[in-house]
Design an enzyme around this catalytic site. Sequence first.
Site, mmCIF file in Angstrom:
data_model
loop_
_atom_site.group_PDB
_atom_site.id
_atom_site.type_symbol
_atom_site.label_atom_id
_atom_site.label_comp_id
_atom_site.label_asym_id
_atom_site.label_seq_id
_atom_site.Cartn_x
_atom_site.Cartn_y
_atom_site.Cartn_z
ATOM 1 N N VAL A 291 0.835 -1.196 0.000
ATOM 2 C CA VAL A 291 0.000 0.000 0.000
ATOM 3 C C VAL A 291 0.873 1.250 0.000
ATOM 4 O O VAL A 291 0.595 2.246 -0.688
ATOM 5 C CB VAL A 291 -0.948 0.010 1.220
ATOM 6 N N ILE A 294 2.137 2.402 -3.296
ATOM 7 C CA ILE A 294 1.154 3.010 -4.195
ATOM 8 C C ILE A 294 0.783 4.386 -3.653
ATOM 9 O O ILE A 294 0.180 4.474 -2.579
ATOM 10 C CB ILE A 294 -0.113 2.144 -4.303
ATOM 11 N N GLU A 296 -1.595 6.512 -3.194
ATOM 12 C CA GLU A 296 -3.033 6.664 -3.426
ATOM 13 C C GLU A 296 -3.484 8.109 -3.369
ATOM 14 O O GLU A 296 -4.570 8.438 -3.834
ATOM 15 C CB GLU A 296 -3.847 5.824 -2.433
ATOM 16 N N ASP A 338 -6.885 29.195 -36.986
ATOM 17 C CA ASP A 338 -7.727 29.765 -38.032
ATOM 18 C C ASP A 338 -7.296 31.216 -38.237
ATOM 19 O O ASP A 338 -6.847 31.875 -37.291
ATOM 20 C CB ASP A 338 -9.193 29.688 -37.600
ATOM 21 N N ASN A 717 2.912 6.941 5.102
ATOM 22 C CA ASN A 717 2.309 7.100 3.790
ATOM 23 C C ASN A 717 1.271 8.216 3.795
ATOM 24 O O ASN A 717 1.204 9.043 2.882
ATOM 25 C CB ASN A 717 1.654 5.778 3.378
ATOM 26 N N ASP A 721 2.021 11.606 1.644
ATOM 27 C CA ASP A 721 1.176 11.601 0.446
ATOM 28 C C ASP A 721 0.199 12.767 0.431
ATOM 29 O O ASP A 721 -0.563 12.919 -0.520
ATOM 30 C CB ASP A 721 0.371 10.294 0.355
#
Length: 894
Positions: A291, A294, A296, A338, A717, A721
């Site tokens: 976990v 990753i 998250e 254009d 984490n 994070d």
Amino acid sequence: MTKTDTSKENSTLFHAQSIDKSVEMLKTNLSSGLSENEAQQRLSTYGPNQLKAHNRKSIFKMFLAQLQDALIYVLFAAVVITMFMGEYLDGIIIIIVILINATLGVVQEIRAGNAIEALRKMATPKALVKRDNQVKEIGSEDVVPGDIVILDAGRYIPADLRLVESANLQIDESALTGESVAAEKDASAVFSEDYIPLGDRVNLAYMSTLVTYGRGIGVVTGTGTNTEVGKIADILSQDSETKTPLEVRLDQLGKTLGKAALAICVLIFIISFFQGRDLTEMFLTSVSLAVAAIPEGLAAIVAVVLSIGVTKMAKQNAIIKRLPAVETLGSVNIVCSDKTGTLTQNKMTVQEFFTFTDKTQKVEDQSDLSAEAHLLSSAMVLASDATLENGDSTGDPTEIALLQLADDLKIDRAALSSSQPRIDEKAFDSNRKMMSTLHQQEDKFVIYAKGAIDSIILKCKHIVEDGEIIPLTETHKTILSDAADAMSDKALRTLAVAYKPLEKQIDTENFERNLVMIGVVGMIDPPREEVKDAIATAKEAGISTIMITGDHKNTALAIAKELGIASKRSEATTGAAINNMSREELESHIEEYKVFARVSPEHKVNIVKAFRAKGNIVSMTGDGVNDAPSLNAADIGVAMGIEGTDVAKNASDMILADDNFSTIIAAIEQGRNIYNNIKKSVIFLLACNVGEVITMLVAIGVGLPIPLIATQLLWINLLTDTLPAVALGMDPGDKDVMKEKPRPLNDNFFSHGAGRRVILAGILMGILTIVAFVSGYYLHGYSPFADNIPENIEEYARTLAFLTIIGCQLFYSFSFRHEYKSIFRIGFFSNKYLFGSVVVGLLLQLIVLYVPFMTEAFKLQAVGIKEWLGVFVLSIIPLLANEVVKVFTRRKIQ
């Protein structure tokens, strides 16, 4: 008629058919029109004259589609794992992030799907048709192929028509062709070629275009989706949406991290099994580490960073409709624009004029103008049916430009018209290519005539020079011709004017005899003033500007040269030339051209696709209906907010609220900085996660006790994070970012040494954490490899490891402010969010360490000043090491 007949007629090239043949094929009658019964039968066969709404996916299906992403799958796995471990709060947070992102995606998809609806609204005016030998007004949705449609000024055309009559008929087709000037129509024309550019089909008229002058009659050749506008709707309805570079990179990253997490989980569990460790504890630890591997929080961080970017850009008049488009702007290396209304003002303007007295003069040079110059402008005003008051205008764009010329020359138009009222006229027609008006001037009369030079000169016997009317000679004709050619070489549209003073009124048949030539004006739709600098800035940033227009090649090339887009004629090509190329030929030669003129909507799409096929990231700008398919096909479609049609806006990814081309360049700069910020967050998160993985793998591999337990890993984490990663995403922009070249298409988050940095930083943080962990044992006289170590000693060692790895990550975040600029030069406080996040992170560590129930929950021990000093020394090593590396990096790039 059957449906088989319908498909056959739709493929007919009506511009190549005579009027009689067209009427015969459409089985109608010019004098009486269709009968009501026949019209109803055809309505049931062909259906209503409306553009079909695109079959949209249900909101539920759109929501499910948002969840079909590799990173989302990994996040769902993280939810299951964290819930299994009892970390319900983490799992709920991840689910909320997933749902918010999916909801935002659905909202953006619904908004983007409005292009077809906008087209349908455009295509529903009233129509004047002839049925049962009577002229009646009906809803345009009831118009059918074969209907005889009556056209007059100010009326929108309800369907595609083959013209059968035209009297001075002019139609504004700019929204479809991109050409500024109204198209002159000629019903009698028949073309032998199969392919004729849309803007050159003078015997046809198209749905949703506007009659600006004259009158006409046409027979309906196509309705609904079988019209030119319908073709555009069909292109837009095709599900050809591609992922942005950011979405591709995040998708690849998600797949990579998912595989890595699974491999780590399996590897640690296998090693622990053979080492005879407690399998239950090791399962939780390996899952926790998976976990941790990753990030998250990445999806939420990306959403936050993009949202901040969208807010900033909205303040700079760039409105983003789809969040990932912000980042894509930073990758753009081709801007296809254009011409009309984007690079130019979409307003015909007289640039120069010629009289035999003044010779050629710029309009802005008004010193010592002769009486002939004022006579020329006065004649243009009087021989005009346009209006211009307080910036609001009606009529032909060319005539509006002539009224503006009079204003520029300080002529009182109201007084002029009052002193010389019009009493008769001979209207313009495409055969004579001129118009004449008769005015009364006190007790005398005067005729004014304007039109094509070749037509006017044939009617002239005299010229006016230095206040005198003298005979026209061959020398005068040569001088006039040379002046007109010089204007044409600059892509100016030329118009001549003449007059004739009279003692008495005459009939219209004698209006255009023995005229006196006054002079010539040259006009063009001029570039926007700010565009040239914006194009130069883009060029410095490695971004090429490409002009794609429906206008004529010479006009487009002249504007392109003035703006610095092109420098030579070989850099321009036309739709006819593209039509003769295969897709492979177009792709192989596409980068040779800077100007594409006289192109159709299909050509625009093919051009954009050809540039993309060569590995470019393409932005397309435009404002008309004809631009919508190419806006949709480009990586970034940019619509004009003021002059742009709803169709163009809904087909685009970004809207310019100020219609300013330079805003695109500012948006690209913002996009580059946003991508850099996202990359900072991603690399920081991965470096931290690699540090955690290295710590656990090395410790378990050499037989050490577990340095970090499951709950500690999840806390680490959660801490890294969120706060520092989000703060890095809010970093102020680098002012030097536009000195860099655009990122290559194959660039990813690990390019330019970023992958190496992740590995080295992770290894360094892992080693320092293990050093702190092992030190905890030796400080109390124990070997970490010994048996029967007291539990409090293990908690003490883990506490040092826990504090060290978080300290390394928090302090190391400062080094990500810039790839090679020192943090001591940038400043620790220039990103107040990052500095605040580090302070908050340290305070949370104090809470975890010194609040008893928190300490017990995370199995930690309170430590003293000596331990904190040791942790601090170890924690700043990654930051200082990176600063040393930057010194060598700066020397290398200088």
